[in-house]
Design a protein around this motif. Structure first.
Motif, mmCIF file in Angstrom:
data_model
loop_
_atom_site.group_PDB
_atom_site.id
_atom_site.type_symbol
_atom_site.label_atom_id
_atom_site.label_comp_id
_atom_site.label_asym_id
_atom_site.label_seq_id
_atom_site.Cartn_x
_atom_site.Cartn_y
_atom_site.Cartn_z
ATOM 1 N N GLN A 111 0.828 -1.199 0.000
ATOM 2 C CA GLN A 111 0.000 0.000 0.000
ATOM 3 C C GLN A 111 0.869 1.259 0.000
ATOM 4 O OE1 GLN A 111 0.474 -1.905 2.671
ATOM 5 N NE2 GLN A 111 0.211 -0.778 4.573
ATOM 6 N N THR A 112 0.239 2.379 -0.300
ATOM 7 C CA THR A 112 0.940 3.663 -0.335
ATOM 8 C C THR A 112 0.654 4.514 0.890
ATOM 9 O OG1 THR A 112 -0.871 4.656 -1.595
ATOM 10 C CG2 THR A 112 0.966 3.735 -2.854
ATOM 11 N N ALA A 187 4.156 2.602 -4.077
ATOM 12 C CA ALA A 187 4.044 1.578 -3.041
ATOM 13 C C ALA A 187 5.401 0.969 -2.716
ATOM 14 C CB ALA A 187 3.081 0.489 -3.479
#
Length: 223
Positions: A111-112, A187
């Motif tokens: 995830q970012t 990410a």
């Protein structure tokens, strides 16, 4: 074994009463601080709060109250294999009267975004430090929510064996819970870490002074 240390350029910390540090590290041998030291040229002692880690990637906030300061101070990350790390440092003119709640999070996903987790000030005047680390997060600007400002950073650089570290801060007179979220442009492929730590103040804070571009450093080692 060859050890590589990192020392900041000289920094004028005159008037500083509190120093906060965020260290982002990657430990090939697992999560450990055994090979990592953080010192300064004035021989101050830094206290480390909880390590928040996933796999070999971890984030930790260090602090020093009532440090001996002056012009020309330098900060050093020292150690060796198997740790690679960066540190981001700020100094403030606040009188810290107590150390409050802390929290943190870590993720091995791609995830970012990553939130620190919730922490609630116990008093009406607080300085809140939020830290973040990432590896292999591309280029671009890292951001943070909740009214926090990123004061200093040592971004990850492509091809370098270290984690990027970011230190954000917020003064608050509220006793409401805080849970800032950091966002990276690409990410991470090797884990993210975030931490939050509350420091109680004698009076409401007004001034934050960054330690200056380059006053963040990395340590690495290779065989």
């Amino acid at each position: 074994t060859s050890n590589y240390g990192g020392t900041s350029p000289p920094v004028d910390m005159t008037g500083v009463k509190f120093i906060a540090v965020v260290v982002g590290a990657y430990s090939n041998g697992g999560v450990t601080t055994a090979h990592l030291t953080f010192t300064d040229s004035n021989s101050n002692t830094y206290i480390g709060r909880t390590i928040y880690s996933v796999g070999a990637s971890w984030c930790r906030i260090y602090y020093c109250t009532n440090p001996t300061v002056g012009t020309g101070m330098t900060f050093t990350l020292g150690g060796g294999y198997p740790i690679y790390a960066t540190a981001s440092i700020i100094g403030t003119d606040d009188t810290v009267t107590g150390v409050g709640a802390q929290n943190g999070a870590a993720s091995s996903g791609t995830q970012t975004t990553l939130a620190t987790g919730s922490a609630t000030p116990a008093t009406s005047n607080s300085l809140v430090i939020a830290g973040f680390n990432s590896l292999d997060n591309g280029t671009g600007t890292v951001t943070v929510t909740g009214g926090f400002s990123i004061i200093e950073q040592a971004p990850w650089v492509s091809g370098q064996p270290h984690e990027g570290s970011y230190i954000a801060a917020l003064y608050t007179t509220s006793t409401s819970a805080l849970n800032p979220t950091f966002t990276i442009p690409t990410a991470s492929t090797a884990g993210l870490g975030a931490a939050i730590s509350i420091f109680e103040l004698a009076s409401s804070g007004t001034t934050l002074s960054a330690s200056g571009t380059g006053a963040a450093s990395f340590v690495g080692a290779s065989t």
